[in-house]
Design a protein around this motif. Structure first.
Motif, PDB file in Angstrom:
ATOM      1  N   LYS A 470       0.839  -1.204   0.000  1.00 42.01           N
ATOM      2  CA  LYS A 470       0.000   0.000   0.000  1.00 42.01           C
ATOM      3  C   LYS A 470       0.876   1.256   0.000  1.00 42.01           C
ATOM      4  N   TYR A 471       1.992   1.153  -0.714  1.00 42.61           N
ATOM      5  CA  TYR A 471       2.977   2.244  -0.675  1.00 42.61           C
ATOM      6  C   TYR A 471       2.397   3.567  -1.157  1.00 42.61           C
ATOM      7  N   GLU A 472       1.651   3.567  -2.267  1.00 42.70           N
ATOM      8  CA  GLU A 472       1.160   4.827  -2.828  1.00 42.70           C
ATOM      9  C   GLU A 472       0.253   5.550  -1.836  1.00 42.70           C
ATOM     10  N   THR A 473      -0.625   4.798  -1.182  1.00 38.10           N
ATOM     11  CA  THR A 473      -1.511   5.412  -0.180  1.00 38.10           C
ATOM     12  C   THR A 473      -0.697   5.920   0.999  1.00 38.10           C
ATOM     13  N   PHE A 474       0.252   5.092   1.453  1.00 38.33           N
ATOM     14  CA  PHE A 474       1.119   5.466   2.569  1.00 38.33           C
ATOM     15  C   PHE A 474       1.884   6.742   2.230  1.00 38.33           C
ATOM     16  N   ARG A 475       2.453   6.800   1.030  1.00 35.33           N
ATOM     17  CA  ARG A 475       3.250   7.965   0.616  1.00 35.33           C
ATOM     18  C   ARG A 475       2.393   9.220   0.569  1.00 35.33           C
ATOM     19  N   SER A 476       1.193   9.121  -0.033  1.00 37.78           N
ATOM     20  CA  SER A 476       0.321  10.290  -0.176  1.00 37.78           C
ATOM     21  C   SER A 476      -0.099  10.834   1.186  1.00 37.78           C
ATOM     22  N   ARG A 477      -0.455   9.951   2.088  1.00 38.52           N
ATOM     23  CA  ARG A 477      -0.883  10.377   3.415  1.00 38.52           C
ATOM     24  C   ARG A 477       0.282  10.996   4.202  1.00 38.52           C
ATOM     25  N   LEU A 478       1.458  10.360   4.088  1.00 44.51           N
ATOM     26  CA  LEU A 478       2.613  10.860   4.835  1.00 44.51           C
ATOM     27  C   LEU A 478       3.042  12.230   4.335  1.00 44.51           C
ATOM     28  N   ALA A 479       2.961  12.451   3.017  1.00 40.78           N
ATOM     29  CA  ALA A 479       3.406  13.722   2.435  1.00 40.78           C
ATOM     30  C   ALA A 479       2.626  14.907   2.985  1.00 40.78           C
ATOM     31  N   ALA A 480       1.407  14.666   3.468  1.00 38.25           N
ATOM     32  CA  ALA A 480       0.565  15.752   3.970  1.00 38.25           C
ATOM     33  C   ALA A 480       0.690  15.943   5.480  1.00 38.25           C
ATOM     34  N   MET A 481       1.546  15.177   6.112  1.00 35.29           N
ATOM     35  CA  MET A 481       1.658  15.215   7.574  1.00 35.29           C
ATOM     36  C   MET A 481       2.745  16.190   8.032  1.00 35.29           C
ATOM     37  N   PRO A 482       2.704  16.610   9.305  1.00 38.20           N
ATOM     38  CA  PRO A 482       3.648  17.622   9.818  1.00 38.20           C
ATOM     39  C   PRO A 482       5.112  17.186   9.697  1.00 38.20           C
TER      40      PRO A 482
END
Length: 786
Positions: A470-482
């Motif tokens: 689930k890398y793409e979802t993980f990456r997208s969510r992480l990119a928006a985090m503090p």
């Protein structure tokens, strides 16, 4: 007689407190440092020597020859090789495959830890001497779901319970039954592991690429039958790969396993040193330090010899012969060395924990250990002989008639010899100062070198649990985090790329041409996240689906292709996958600074996003780590969260060299200190001998600075002569050492000048104490001297 000699020796030590203290301390520091270094050398030489079949163990190595004339040597071999050659060659008694070290999550009840180990064949535990404390060594790894663990691991998970038959869960999925427990692996083993898994499990899971003879991926070790001639077998075995791969550039050879730790470096297909070079260097430096200490003893002993001239003369008159006097004075030297050895042992005992921390060893000063005792006794005997033989010979040769008449010659030959020894002493010190400066500069250069991308604020996390899927979802969510500036992924740590291939095709390539290219799978945002510089073309673009077939290469690779009209836009095929080169990235270090940057090809491959690379916003590193950890607990809750900064990884790669550098620097400082101790004693003797002369000069109008200059001039000249000898030798030695690095500093004349000035300044400061003391005396007291 012996009792009489002993009393005289003790009385002489107490009568000349200053010189005795200098002698004893100088020898103590020399013996103590030599003891620690020789224990380290002995430990290095003893690595892997505990295997019962050590003289018959070999590892299979490959020499790969390429079109540019280079020969690369690798220890990676094809997966099918070990069982095949074991059946084919009667000379092979056993053969095992051995993977790279794997870090897996193991669970038992509420306990969960990452552990380090390997996949190996059953033959491994029968070939190598890792004693079993539980289980059957002959069958422990034959079953598919069996596992062999260390004593340490057994206690960690099962406490005092019997570990056999217990179930460990690997990566939250697969259950393995403990079938064997090995005694904890000794520190002097180059093979370190906490668990062993059956290789046939690894083979079944990776058969698609592991079962190919032209794919090098595992290590192969052999146990040759007794009586087998290694050279004859190597000739038969050399072209084995050609039997399975029609067109190959690989030739095989075997290296004795006992040599693989120390002799691990190959240059152009030929063995070219390795760790053995450092063993030699430290052995020589320890000898240097010991010689410097011995020189102190010889100088001070011969300088003080005239005080015992009457004693020698009287002994000779009443019948003593030179060899009796020689034995007496050698006995006194041996007593002094023994006193020094006692202090040295205490110093070594105090310092050995720190020494172990620096070197990463587990050495001990156990005098019940035969080797340790032999090393210590050997140092004492050698030091006593070297330090005491010349003074004993010199004193025992005094002529009684000249002594008793007061006509003993001033000892011009002895004075010349003392000066020569001072020159040797300071030449060695200058060489060590130069070496220290160059080692420090090279270590600093390696840590701070621009390697082609920004390491600051960048940390890595190895993907576990559901993250790879689930890398793409993980990456997208992480990119928006503090705290997160950017995130990407790669198949390997970008400073430690180990994959390579010659399976590339491009327009204009000669069909017979073989060039080795390193290769790396990356995510789309790799170039931007790493902050690399594009020389030509563009980075990968997530919005262009065609980029999954395209490539980015480094400058070295572009030069190998030799395209006249630019590299970007040219066709490239790797492993029969055709695409285009969309960009050329500026060369960056993806391996050791010992080797030059090699040609590199990068491609986007979602199946190998093993290493997550996260760049934190400046000043928000903690927030970034917290963000990753928060998502980690959601996607990989069973796995402990672990991360490392790329700067830390880079430092870890050169940790061993940094450790050796610290030891080397300490020895250099110690040698200078010992030299100054000797100079302190000699200057005291010189000032004492010239007390009347200096008093007369002062009475006639000489100033204190002038008198200090007069006394110091003699020693300054000796240090300058030592500089003329030590500087060229130091430059040559360190230039040779630096050739082991593809990227390095230069020795430079400034380093030589600074080393000479440091030595001169320290020696003058040492001499000034006694010179000022005598020169400042009232001339009346000086003229009344004696």
């Amino acid at each position: 007689m012996v009792r009489n000699y002993l009393l005289i020796a003790i009385r002489n030590i107490f009568r000349n407190k200053l010189f005795s203290t200098v002698n004893i301390l100088g020898l103590a520091f020399g013996i103590g440092s030599a003891l620690l270094i020789f224990l380290w050398v002995n430990d290095e030489l003893g690595v892997d020597k505990f295997h019962a079949n050590g003289d018959r163990l070999y590892r299979v190595m490959e020499n790969q020859k390429y079109s540019d004339g280079k020969i690369y040597t690798f220890m990676s071999t094809p997966g099918p090789m070990a069982p095949f050659i074991k059946d084919k060659y009667p000379e092979i008694e056993k053969a095992t495959r051995w993977t790279w070290q794997m870090s897996y999550l193991f669970q038992y009840e509420d306990k969960s830890f990452f552990e380090q180990g390997f996949y190996v064949d059953q033959d491994f535990i029968e070939m190598f001497s890792f004693p079993f404390v539980a289980g059957d060594v002959n069958t422990a790894l034959k079953e598919k779901n069996s596992i062999v663990i260390s004593e340490k691991l057994a206690k960690k998970y099962f406490g005092e319970e019997d570990p056999l038959g217990k179930i460990l869960t690997l990566n939250t999925k697969t259950a393995y039954t403990v079938t064997g427990v090995v005694k904890d692996i000794p520190k002097n083993s180059s093979i370190q592991f906490e668990y062993l898994l059956p290789f046939h499990v690894f083979m079944d899971e990776n058969k698609s690429w592991l079962d190919e003879w032209d794919n090098n991926n595992v290590r192969t070790f052999l146990l040759l039958a007794e009586g087998t001639n290694e050279e004859d077998f190597a000739k038969k075995f050399k072209y084995e790969i050609k039997e399975h791969v029609k067109e190959t550039n690989v030739e095989l050879f075997v290296q004795p396993f006992n040599e693989s730790y120390l002799y691990n470096q190959y240059e152009n297909g030929v063995q070219d040193g390795g760790r053995i070079e450092y063993v030699k260097i430290f052995f020589i430096v320890a000898i240097f330090v010991l010689i410097i200490a011995c020189i102190n003893f010889m100088n001070l002993s011969t300088a003080q010899a005239t005080k015992r001239a009457k004693e020698v003369g009287l002994r000779k008159v009443i019948g003593a012969v030179p060899h009796q006097l020689f034995r007496q004075f050698m006995g006194e030297s041996f007593l002094t060395v023994c006193l020094s050895a006692g202090i040295a042992f205490l110093l070594a005992l105090i310092l050995i924990p720190m020494f172990n921390e620096i070197t990463g060893k587990a050495l001990s000063l156990n005098m019940l250990d035969v080797k340790t005792l032999l090393i210590f006794c050997g140092i004492i005997i050698a030091t006593a002989f070297v330090a005491g033989s010349y003074p004993a010979l010199f004193i025992s040769e005094f002529k009684p008639a000249q002594v008793l008449k007061g006509q003993l010659k001033s000892g011009s030959k002895a004075a010349v010899f003392r000066k020569a020894l001072v020159v040797v002493q300071f030449s060695l010190s200058i060489i060590l100062i130069i070496s220290t400066a160059v080692v420090f500069r090279q270590m600093d250069f390696m840590q701070n070198r621009d390697i082609g991308f920004e390491r600051e604020n960048l940390f890595s996390v190895w993907a576990e649990g559901e993250i790879p899927q689930k890398y793409e979802t993980f990456r997208s969510r992480l990119a928006a985090m503090p705290g997160i500036e950017a995130i990407t992924a790669s198949s390997q740590l970008p400073i430690d790329v180990g994959n390579s291939t010659y399976g590339l095709q491009w327009e204009g390539k000669d069909e017979d041409e073989r060039i080795l290219f390193s290769n790396m799978d990356v995510d789309y945002d790799f170039i931007q996240t790493m902050k690399m510089t594009m020389i030509e073309g563009r980075p990968f673009d997530r919005n262009l689906i065609t980029d999954t077939s395209n490539y980015i290469v480094n400058e070295k690779a572009a030069a190998k292709f030799g395209f006249k009209n630019g590299t970007a836009g040219q066709d490239l095929t790797m492993w029969e996958k055709k695409g285009k080169i969309i960009g050329v990235v500026k060369d960056f270090n993806f391996g050791s600074l010992h080797s030059p940057i090699e040609p590199l090809v990068m491609r986007v491959n979602g199946g190998w996003r093993n290493c997550l690379l996260v760049r934190a916003k400046p000043g928000q590193t903690e927030a970034a780590i917290s963000s990753v950890e928060k998502l980690w607990k959601e996607y990989a809750p069973a796995y402990p969260f672990k991360y490392t900064f790329l700067n830390q990884d880079w430092e870890e790669f050169y940790k061993a060299e940094g450790q050796r550098g610290k030891v080397f620097n300490t020895l250099a400082i110690l040698s200078i200190f010992i030299s100054c101790l000797g100079l302190f004693g000699l200057s005291a003797f010189s000032a004492e001998r010239r007390t009347k002369e200096l008093g007369i000069r002062k009475a006639l109008g000489a100033t204190v600075p002038g008198l200090v200059q007069l006394v110091g001039k003699e020693f300054a000249l000796l240090v300058l002569i030592a500089s003329c000898i030590g500087c060229p030798l130091g430059w040559y030695i360190m230039s040779q050492w630096l050739e082991g690095y593809a990227y390095h500093v230069e020795v430079g004349y400034i380093t030589l000048v600074i080393a000479a000035l440091i030595c001169l300044a320290i020696s003058m400061l040492t001499i000034s104490y006694h010179s000022l003391k005598v020169a400042a005396n009232n001339p009346v007291k000086s003229l009344r001297y004696e």
